[in-house]
Scaffold this active site. Sequence first.
Site, PDB file in Angstrom:
ATOM      1  N   ARG A  79      -3.125 -14.935   4.854  1.00  0.00           N
ATOM      2  CA  ARG A  79      -4.489 -15.380   5.127  1.00  0.00           C
ATOM      3  C   ARG A  79      -5.081 -15.941   3.842  1.00  0.00           C
ATOM      4  NH1 ARG A  79      -3.010 -15.241   9.515  1.00  0.00           N
ATOM      5  NH2 ARG A  79      -3.879 -14.232  11.357  1.00  0.00           N
ATOM      6  N   HIS A 123      -1.214 -24.158   8.487  1.00  0.00           N
ATOM      7  CA  HIS A 123      -1.051 -22.856   9.168  1.00  0.00           C
ATOM      8  C   HIS A 123       0.009 -22.925  10.278  1.00  0.00           C
ATOM      9  CE1 HIS A 123      -3.321 -18.838   9.871  1.00  0.00           C
ATOM     10  NE2 HIS A 123      -2.041 -18.721  10.167  1.00  0.00           N
ATOM     11  N   ILE A 124       1.245 -23.168   9.845  1.00  0.00           N
ATOM     12  CA  ILE A 124       2.343 -23.354  10.814  1.00  0.00           C
ATOM     13  C   ILE A 124       3.437 -22.295  10.664  1.00  0.00           C
ATOM     14  CG2 ILE A 124       1.984 -25.840  11.102  1.00  0.00           C
ATOM     15  CD1 ILE A 124       4.326 -26.296   9.118  1.00  0.00           C
ATOM     16  N   GLU A 145     -10.443 -22.700   7.711  1.00  0.00           N
ATOM     17  CA  GLU A 145      -9.496 -23.536   8.459  1.00  0.00           C
ATOM     18  C   GLU A 145     -10.199 -24.120   9.677  1.00  0.00           C
ATOM     19  OE1 GLU A 145      -5.982 -21.245   9.333  1.00  0.00           O
ATOM     20  OE2 GLU A 145      -5.648 -20.744   7.241  1.00  0.00           O
ATOM     21  N   ARG A 189       0.831  -1.205   0.000  1.00  0.00           N
ATOM     22  CA  ARG A 189       0.000   0.000   0.000  1.00  0.00           C
ATOM     23  C   ARG A 189       0.865   1.254   0.000  1.00  0.00           C
ATOM     24  NH1 ARG A 189      -4.613   0.124   4.387  1.00  0.00           N
ATOM     25  NH2 ARG A 189      -2.702   0.101   5.568  1.00  0.00           N
TER      26      ARG A 189
END
Length: 320
Positions: free
Chosen positions: A238, A286-287, A267, A178
């Site tokens: 994400r 998700h580690i 998840e 951004r």
Amino acid sequence: MKLSVYITRKLPDEVLQPLLEKFTVRMWESEEVAVPRDVLLQESERADALLTMISDSIDAELMGVAKNLKVISNLAVGFNNIDTEAAKQRGIVVTNTPDVLTETTADLTFALVMAAARRMTSAERALRDGEWTSWSPLGFTGQDVWGTTIGIIGMGRIGEAVARRAKGFGMEVLYCNRSRNAEAEEMLGALRKELDELLAESDHVVMLAPYTDETAGMIGARELALMKPTATFISASRGGIVDEDALYDALKKGTIWAAGLDVYATEPVPSNHPLLSLPNVTAVPHIGSASVRTRMEMMRVSMQAITDVLEGKNPKHRVV
Ligand code: GLV
Ligand code: GLV
């Protein structure tokens, strides 16, 4: 009377000690199973502080019943599981755990680049399944990582840490953010690009942007079609940022080479998810921040934030 803290997942006793000395601490006693919604709501009614996981939805309904709540301390750098607007309106402090997980998450992100590009997980599966029957000149060949171009979407702390690793591999670093990241440009020679350019020019595209209204679904069929057929896509922040159906199609048709995934739109991801049926997907649960040392540090940081707020001090990592 002591103030009351509710922890939404079982944490090790030795880490809890400092909190136990000062507060009444209650905790969901399972490591594997998330706290059910009704229990969470009930516990929130009396809690002065909540220590939460990314799997807990901390929304306006919950804050409505949590009349004493002063702080929500999320055990993560991301906080899209928390309605921060609702917290702000009610004067509830929200904190997260950046910094301590930066390098550990960058390690995992880079591991996914390498695993996806070099087909490590499908090659290992073939070996274990007895399919390695002879050496062949083009057997299990993948794409190079060294000397290629990496495109990092979301050049925050973790993005910079990935860029440093990429420099060690002789890679060009492109980024999309951004705002301009002058430090990354000056220290790492990173070049800021428009998203479309980055997608077209990168050999490895790494998603590290936070999940917001702006980034939700930002990578769809059109974006994937801009990528090179030899390119990898790594999802490490994400899941909802990439359209998983479009990603499946691109991987299936071979319009991109491979994907490395740590995060998913939903998840835990069910084992029959279409993406998991593809040989060119490396998928882990998700580690990103999951080293023993870093997870222990995250717990300490999130507990310190609770102590700080309940003792009237300013917590170090305040989100709202
Ligand atoms: C994990 O995804 C985190 O946000 O820390
Ligand atoms: C957060 O998103 C970070 O890059 O540390």
